[in-house]
Enzyme design. Structure first.
Site, PDB file in Angstrom:
ATOM      1  N   SER A  22       0.838  -1.217   0.000  1.00 27.71           N
ATOM      2  CA  SER A  22       0.000   0.000   0.000  1.00 27.71           C
ATOM      3  C   SER A  22       0.864   1.255   0.000  1.00 27.71           C
ATOM      4  CB  SER A  22      -0.890   0.015   1.245  1.00 27.71           C
ATOM      5  OG  SER A  22      -1.810  -1.045   1.195  1.00 27.71           O
ATOM      6  N   ARG A 121     -13.802  -7.210 -10.307  1.00 25.80           N
ATOM      7  CA  ARG A 121     -13.806  -6.492  -9.023  1.00 25.80           C
ATOM      8  C   ARG A 121     -14.658  -5.226  -9.139  1.00 25.80           C
ATOM      9  NH1 ARG A 121      -8.125  -6.741  -6.323  1.00 25.80           N
ATOM     10  NH2 ARG A 121      -9.439  -6.163  -4.555  1.00 25.80           N
ATOM     11  N   SER A 165     -13.355   0.775   3.037  1.00 22.77           N
ATOM     12  CA  SER A 165     -12.390   0.495   1.971  1.00 22.77           C
ATOM     13  C   SER A 165     -11.410   1.646   1.833  1.00 22.77           C
ATOM     14  CB  SER A 165     -13.113   0.286   0.634  1.00 22.77           C
ATOM     15  OG  SER A 165     -12.182   0.409  -0.428  1.00 22.77           O
ATOM     16  N   ASP A 313      -6.601  -8.303   4.710  1.00 21.35           N
ATOM     17  CA  ASP A 313      -5.743  -9.109   3.832  1.00 21.35           C
ATOM     18  C   ASP A 313      -5.119 -10.302   4.562  1.00 21.35           C
ATOM     19  OD1 ASP A 313      -6.310  -7.422   1.747  1.00 21.35           O
ATOM     20  OD2 ASP A 313      -4.494  -6.217   1.999  1.00 21.35           O
ATOM     21  N   LYS A 340     -12.081  -9.810  -3.335  1.00 19.23           N
ATOM     22  CA  LYS A 340     -10.630  -9.605  -3.421  1.00 19.23           C
ATOM     23  C   LYS A 340     -10.113 -10.274  -4.707  1.00 19.23           C
ATOM     24  CE  LYS A 340     -10.258  -7.156   0.225  1.00 19.23           C
ATOM     25  NZ  LYS A 340      -9.991  -5.738   0.065  1.00 19.23           N
ATOM     26  N   ARG A 386      -2.335 -14.216  -1.990  1.00 15.98           N
ATOM     27  CA  ARG A 386      -2.474 -14.496  -0.561  1.00 15.98           C
ATOM     28  C   ARG A 386      -3.058 -15.888  -0.305  1.00 15.98           C
ATOM     29  NH1 ARG A 386      -0.756  -9.470   1.009  1.00 15.98           N
ATOM     30  NH2 ARG A 386      -1.892  -7.700   0.181  1.00 15.98           N
TER      31      ARG A 386
END
Ligand code: S3P
Length: 425
Positions: A22, A121, A165, A313, A340, A386
């Site tokens: 990020s 998404r 978000s 996450d 995600k 992930r």
């Protein structure tokens, strides 16, 4: 690429993990619209952040990449140029949602698209508030990418976030830099605040008063050096490995421990984990520290509410840890997991199921019975970084070998994940 993970007996390691995804994205984006050169150290060279660099190069910004050292030659708030081609965000939700806000108020038009996962998404969550600000942003695919943005004059709005978000909040805050008047974003549960911290560090005027975030117009942003901390979302895999593996102790150095990101530590501590933070300090307004983890007997907890956005996450690897806990763990309020890089409720249940785990799917999360011993299996990453790394951590303490197919997607956020895992042996 397929990857086979063998069980491990114990782990004793002092290690680092790559830079925060990020923060790395934001350093390139904000550096591009600042005056002067932004020198970034500890940059994450994963595929997602490289997608951001490629988009800003197409927007006329000169960016030098030298491993984890990146220099962004910013051109100021009004220095971006119309791209000659489509901006390809690859697999990166952060890139497409944040730059949509940034591009809405320019005096040129552009088109954005990404891979098959990006095209599933939801983008209406940014299209709606940006349109209220006067943006002309359209999906040519029923609320999903591709997006077409026609640069427009923007106005400030007051917007109450319907979902927690940071991507949506950041998109609005970036648009606010180009809007007439002030913009207010209201969030019920705090999402990561790296945008607020870094934009202010570059000279913006953003204040958070109990979840009411006000951005006042500024004339310019000014470049400053950014030292990216190690990503707690990547550290989480090794934290879980240390907790679950017998006779283990792992120290992960220089990890970002911003409160909006440390839900995973709070959850593990509630479960009785032996985790300590040492050498706490500040770097560029972001708190960092060294995380020391020892093997722990975990007790089940119920997880829901404000902690969820602070560990969104990390929920896949949290689920792996919950399988080893005593008692039944419940994850609630986590419907965001469905949108995600994959539907992480469905994909984690499916893949851990192949390893023998019995996890109940609910509308907004999972119910995970503890004390489950897993066995090796052939599993699939669903092209979700992930998911792949969470399976790898589950495999460390399973009976027999586990294969992960399409395992190279870890390159999105943690390019040398498997090497660092092997170095723990
Ligand atoms: C991110 C915000 C989160 C997170 C993502 C990175 C960011 O997404 O899941 O990996 O950098 O702002 P949401 O904003 O969709 O919660």
């Amino acid at each position: 690429m397929n990857k086979t993970i063998k069980p491990i007996k114990s782990i004793n390691a002092v290690m680092t993990v790559p830079g925060d995804k990020s923060v790395s994205h934001r350093a390139v984006m904000f550096g591009s619209i600042a005056n002067g050169d932004t020198e970034i150290t500890g940059f994450l060279t994963g595929d997602d952040c490289m997608s951001t660099i490629s988009c800003f190069k197409k927007l006329g910004i000169d960016i030098e990449v030298n491993g984890e050292k990146v220099v962004v030659h910013g051109k100021g708030l009004h220095g971006l140029k119309a791209p000659k081609e489509l901006l390809d965000v690859g697999n990166s939700g952060t890139t497409i949602r944040l730059i949509s806000g940034l591009l809405a108020g320019q005096d040129f038009n552009c088109r954005l698209n990404g891979d098959a996962s990006i095209q599933k998404r939801p983008m209406n969550r940014v299209i709606k508030p940006l349109s209220q600000m006067g943006a002309n942003i359209k999906s040519t695919n029923d609320g999903y990418a591709p997006l077409e943005i026609t640069g427009s004059k923007l106005n400030g709005i007051e917007y109450k976030m319907p979902v927690a978000s940071a991507q949506v909040k950041s998109s609005i805050l970036l648009a606010s830099l180009y809007a007439d008047g002030e913009t207010v974003v209201i969030e019920d549960a705090p999402s990561r605040d790296h945008t607020e911290i870094m934009l202010n560090y570059f000279g913006a005027d953003i204040r958070n008063d109990n979840g009411r975030i006000t951005s006042k117009p500024v004339k310019e942003l000014y470049a400053k050096p950014v030292a990216v901390p190690a990503d707690i979302s990547s550290a989480a895999f090794f934290i879980a490995a240390g907790l679950l593996t017998p006779n283990s102790e792992i120290t992960i150095t220089n990890v970002g421990i911003n409160k909006t990101r440390t839900g995973i530590l709070d959850a593990f501590l509630q479960m009785g984990a032996d985790i300590k933070i040492k050498n706490e300090r500040l770097a560029g307004g972001e708190p960092v520290g060294d995380i020391v983890v020892k093997t722990s007997k975990l007790k089940a907890i119920t997880l829901g509410g404000e902690i969820i956005p602070r560990m969104i996450d990390e929920l896949p690897v949290f689920a792996v840890a919950a399988l080893a806990a005593e008692g039944t763990t419940v994850i609630k309020d986590a419907q965001e997991l469905k949108v995600k890089e994959s539907n992480r409720i469905a994909t984690m249940i499916e893949e851990l199921g192949k390893m023998g785990a019995d996890i109940e799917e609910t509308e907004d999360g999972m119910i995970i019975k503890g004390g489950q011993k897993l066995h090796g299996a052939v599993t699939y990453s669903h092209l979700d970084h992930r998911v792949a790394m969470s399976i790898a951590i589950a495999a460390l303490n399973a009976d027999g070998e586990t294969t992960i197919t399409d395992a190279d997607c870890v390159g999105i956020s943690f390019p040398d994940f498997y090497e660092r895992l092997e170095n723990c042996r």
